[in-house]
Design a protein around this motif. Sequence first.
Motif, PDB file in Angstrom:
ATOM      1  N   ARG A 118       0.834  -1.292   0.056  1.00  0.00           N
ATOM      2  CA  ARG A 118       0.170   0.011   0.090  1.00  0.00           C
ATOM      3  C   ARG A 118       0.835   1.110  -0.120  1.00  0.00           C
ATOM      4  O   ARG A 118       0.409   2.052  -0.503  1.00  0.00           O
ATOM      5  CB  ARG A 118      -0.957   0.093   1.210  1.00  0.00           C
ATOM      6  CG  ARG A 118      -2.000  -0.975   0.920  1.00  0.00           C
ATOM      7  CD  ARG A 118      -3.147  -0.655  -0.192  1.00  0.00           C
ATOM      8  NE  ARG A 118      -4.090  -1.427  -0.071  1.00  0.00           N
ATOM      9  CZ  ARG A 118      -5.452  -1.185   0.163  1.00  0.00           C
ATOM     10  NH1 ARG A 118      -5.544  -0.142   1.171  1.00  0.00           N
ATOM     11  NH2 ARG A 118      -6.262  -2.044   0.267  1.00  0.00           N
ATOM     12  N   ALA A 119       2.158   1.164   0.587  1.00  0.00           N
ATOM     13  CA  ALA A 119       2.915   2.246   0.802  1.00  0.00           C
ATOM     14  C   ALA A 119       3.999   2.325  -0.462  1.00  0.00           C
ATOM     15  O   ALA A 119       4.727   3.599  -0.444  1.00  0.00           O
ATOM     16  CB  ALA A 119       3.778   2.268   2.085  1.00  0.00           C
ATOM     17  N   GLY A 120       3.900   1.432  -1.493  1.00  0.00           N
ATOM     18  CA  GLY A 120       4.688   1.508  -2.560  1.00  0.00           C
ATOM     19  C   GLY A 120       6.021   0.977  -2.344  1.00  0.00           C
ATOM     20  O   GLY A 120       6.751   1.197  -3.331  1.00  0.00           O
ATOM     21  N   LEU A 121       6.202   0.261  -1.473  1.00  0.00           N
ATOM     22  CA  LEU A 121       7.697  -0.051  -1.164  1.00  0.00           C
ATOM     23  C   LEU A 121       8.142  -1.472  -2.118  1.00  0.00           C
ATOM     24  O   LEU A 121       9.463  -1.604  -2.456  1.00  0.00           O
ATOM     25  CB  LEU A 121       7.944  -0.481   0.329  1.00  0.00           C
ATOM     26  CG  LEU A 121       7.741   0.387   1.415  1.00  0.00           C
ATOM     27  CD1 LEU A 121       8.379   0.051   2.694  1.00  0.00           C
ATOM     28  CD2 LEU A 121       8.535   1.760   0.859  1.00  0.00           C
ATOM     29  N   GLY A 122       7.305  -2.191  -2.554  1.00  0.00           N
ATOM     30  CA  GLY A 122       7.284  -3.144  -3.321  1.00  0.00           C
ATOM     31  C   GLY A 122       6.166  -4.036  -4.008  1.00  0.00           C
ATOM     32  O   GLY A 122       5.161  -3.719  -3.318  1.00  0.00           O
ATOM     33  N   TRP A 123       6.474  -5.355  -4.042  1.00  0.00           N
ATOM     34  CA  TRP A 123       5.507  -6.275  -4.551  1.00  0.00           C
ATOM     35  C   TRP A 123       5.654  -7.664  -3.675  1.00  0.00           C
ATOM     36  O   TRP A 123       6.912  -7.809  -3.306  1.00  0.00           O
ATOM     37  CB  TRP A 123       5.054  -6.576  -5.795  1.00  0.00           C
ATOM     38  CG  TRP A 123       6.348  -7.501  -6.497  1.00  0.00           C
ATOM     39  CD1 TRP A 123       6.573  -8.624  -6.585  1.00  0.00           C
ATOM     40  CD2 TRP A 123       7.687  -6.805  -7.027  1.00  0.00           C
ATOM     41  NE1 TRP A 123       7.707  -8.968  -7.169  1.00  0.00           N
ATOM     42  CE2 TRP A 123       8.575  -7.830  -7.330  1.00  0.00           C
ATOM     43  CE3 TRP A 123       8.114  -5.354  -7.035  1.00  0.00           C
ATOM     44  CZ2 TRP A 123       9.844  -7.736  -7.985  1.00  0.00           C
ATOM     45  CZ3 TRP A 123       9.372  -5.470  -7.624  1.00  0.00           C
ATOM     46  CH2 TRP A 123      10.163  -6.372  -7.865  1.00  0.00           C
ATOM     47  N   ILE A 124       4.791  -8.471  -3.375  1.00  0.00           N
ATOM     48  CA  ILE A 124       4.875  -9.743  -2.865  1.00  0.00           C
ATOM     49  C   ILE A 124       5.347 -10.680  -4.047  1.00  0.00           C
ATOM     50  O   ILE A 124       4.581 -10.817  -4.899  1.00  0.00           O
ATOM     51  CB  ILE A 124       3.583  -9.897  -2.137  1.00  0.00           C
ATOM     52  CG1 ILE A 124       3.386  -9.055  -0.928  1.00  0.00           C
ATOM     53  CG2 ILE A 124       3.726 -11.423  -1.438  1.00  0.00           C
ATOM     54  CD1 ILE A 124       2.059  -9.210  -0.231  1.00  0.00           C
ATOM     55  N   GLU A 133      12.538  -3.281  -5.482  1.00  0.00           N
ATOM     56  CA  GLU A 133      13.386  -3.182  -6.725  1.00  0.00           C
ATOM     57  C   GLU A 133      14.783  -2.842  -6.391  1.00  0.00           C
ATOM     58  O   GLU A 133      15.646  -3.775  -7.202  1.00  0.00           O
ATOM     59  CB  GLU A 133      12.836  -1.864  -7.398  1.00  0.00           C
ATOM     60  CG  GLU A 133      13.625  -1.555  -8.657  1.00  0.00           C
ATOM     61  CD  GLU A 133      13.270  -2.819  -9.780  1.00  0.00           C
ATOM     62  OE1 GLU A 133      14.202  -3.371 -10.521  1.00  0.00           O
ATOM     63  OE2 GLU A 133      12.005  -3.224  -9.820  1.00  0.00           O
ATOM     64  N   GLU A 134      15.280  -2.258  -5.317  1.00  0.00           N
ATOM     65  CA  GLU A 134      16.616  -2.185  -4.916  1.00  0.00           C
ATOM     66  C   GLU A 134      17.331  -3.296  -4.331  1.00  0.00           C
ATOM     67  O   GLU A 134      18.414  -3.634  -4.479  1.00  0.00           O
ATOM     68  CB  GLU A 134      16.701  -0.948  -3.948  1.00  0.00           C
ATOM     69  CG  GLU A 134      15.863   0.483  -4.396  1.00  0.00           C
ATOM     70  CD  GLU A 134      14.617   0.573  -4.089  1.00  0.00           C
ATOM     71  OE1 GLU A 134      14.153   1.743  -4.028  1.00  0.00           O
ATOM     72  OE2 GLU A 134      13.947  -0.483  -3.809  1.00  0.00           O
ATOM     73  N   PHE A 135      16.467  -4.064  -3.349  1.00  0.00           N
ATOM     74  CA  PHE A 135      16.981  -4.936  -2.635  1.00  0.00           C
ATOM     75  C   PHE A 135      16.474  -6.349  -2.816  1.00  0.00           C
ATOM     76  O   PHE A 135      16.968  -7.276  -2.071  1.00  0.00           O
ATOM     77  CB  PHE A 135      17.188  -4.475  -1.108  1.00  0.00           C
ATOM     78  CG  PHE A 135      17.536  -3.028  -0.783  1.00  0.00           C
ATOM     79  CD1 PHE A 135      18.900  -2.382  -1.191  1.00  0.00           C
ATOM     80  CD2 PHE A 135      16.401  -2.391  -0.230  1.00  0.00           C
ATOM     81  CE1 PHE A 135      19.098  -1.276  -0.984  1.00  0.00           C
ATOM     82  CE2 PHE A 135      16.869  -0.892   0.140  1.00  0.00           C
ATOM     83  CZ  PHE A 135      18.154  -0.293  -0.501  1.00  0.00           C
ATOM     84  N   GLY A 136      15.512  -6.664  -3.644  1.00  0.00           N
ATOM     85  CA  GLY A 136      14.951  -7.784  -3.744  1.00  0.00           C
ATOM     86  C   GLY A 136      14.200  -7.920  -2.535  1.00  0.00           C
ATOM     87  O   GLY A 136      13.777  -7.211  -1.550  1.00  0.00           O
ATOM     88  N   PRO A 137      13.954  -9.358  -1.841  1.00  0.00           N
ATOM     89  CA  PRO A 137      13.401  -9.575  -0.695  1.00  0.00           C
ATOM     90  C   PRO A 137      14.474  -9.689   0.655  1.00  0.00           C
ATOM     91  O   PRO A 137      14.041 -10.011   1.677  1.00  0.00           O
ATOM     92  CB  PRO A 137      13.003 -11.271  -0.878  1.00  0.00           C
ATOM     93  CG  PRO A 137      14.041 -11.708  -1.976  1.00  0.00           C
ATOM     94  CD  PRO A 137      14.443 -10.570  -2.641  1.00  0.00           C
ATOM     95  N   ARG A 138      15.637  -8.837   0.125  1.00  0.00           N
ATOM     96  CA  ARG A 138      16.417  -8.819   1.231  1.00  0.00           C
ATOM     97  C   ARG A 138      16.208  -7.590   2.526  1.00  0.00           C
ATOM     98  O   ARG A 138      17.149  -6.910   2.539  1.00  0.00           O
ATOM     99  CB  ARG A 138      18.049  -8.974   0.702  1.00  0.00           C
ATOM    100  CG  ARG A 138      18.345 -10.051   0.031  1.00  0.00           C
ATOM    101  CD  ARG A 138      19.718 -10.098  -0.458  1.00  0.00           C
ATOM    102  NE  ARG A 138      20.122 -11.467  -1.309  1.00  0.00           N
ATOM    103  CZ  ARG A 138      21.390 -11.666  -1.408  1.00  0.00           C
ATOM    104  NH1 ARG A 138      22.230 -11.260  -1.001  1.00  0.00           N
ATOM    105  NH2 ARG A 138      21.187 -13.128  -2.011  1.00  0.00           N
TER     106      ARG A 138
END
Length: 229
Positions: A118-124, A133-138
């Motif tokens: 919801r805050a636009g940090l990434g997708w699941i 986008e920057e760090f993957g799931p790390r």
Amino acid sequence: MNQTNQLKEKIKEWGVSKVGVGYVEDVLPENLKHLKTGISIAVRLSDEIISQIEEMPTHTYFHHYRTVNAFIDQVTLKISLALQDLGYLAMPIPASQSVNIDGKQYRGIFQHRTAATRAGLGWIGKNACLVTEEFGPRVRLGTVLTNMNADYDEPTERSQCGDCKKCVSSCPALALRGALWHPGIKREELVDAKACSMHMHNHYQHIGRGVVCGLCVSICPKGNKVLKR
């Protein structure tokens, strides 16, 4: 600079890698709907430690995971205190806490991944983890719910995993379904949480109580970059 951006800048100064603000009232339980704004933070994990995970989690990863969770809880507490000083209600969601409310399964009070999308940090991802986008799931996530009116970030509504299934094929518990995430999808369509939990309990208890696997995080191409040594 408006109040939302001022708060974001302050949070980043506290060591957070990413921060976003999203509208979450429609996905909150009834007793929390007055806290319509979700402040989502992501803290980057150590690439060196994650890259050491090959066939099973390491003792170092177990310690790192818990240390980052403790750091996130400290930051979300500071965010909540700052919001209260501004006259708002604020509720930090524990970084890693599972509760059994319905008598059927354990889950968080509110899902950090929902707040983060919801805050636009990434997708699941297909690993059921947030992928940035920057760090993957790390990354590890934290959430603060508040009644503050905010300038909301654009939510993420599409997965970028495509046809990739590296995490699915690497899961030793065979817990990942391989489904492509979209807003509103049920967790059960992405992962068999019980199978994941039982595998960790049965195979990794010698590393530490409550150990997490991390294989699906380490294998993800979005975060698995060649690092300088």
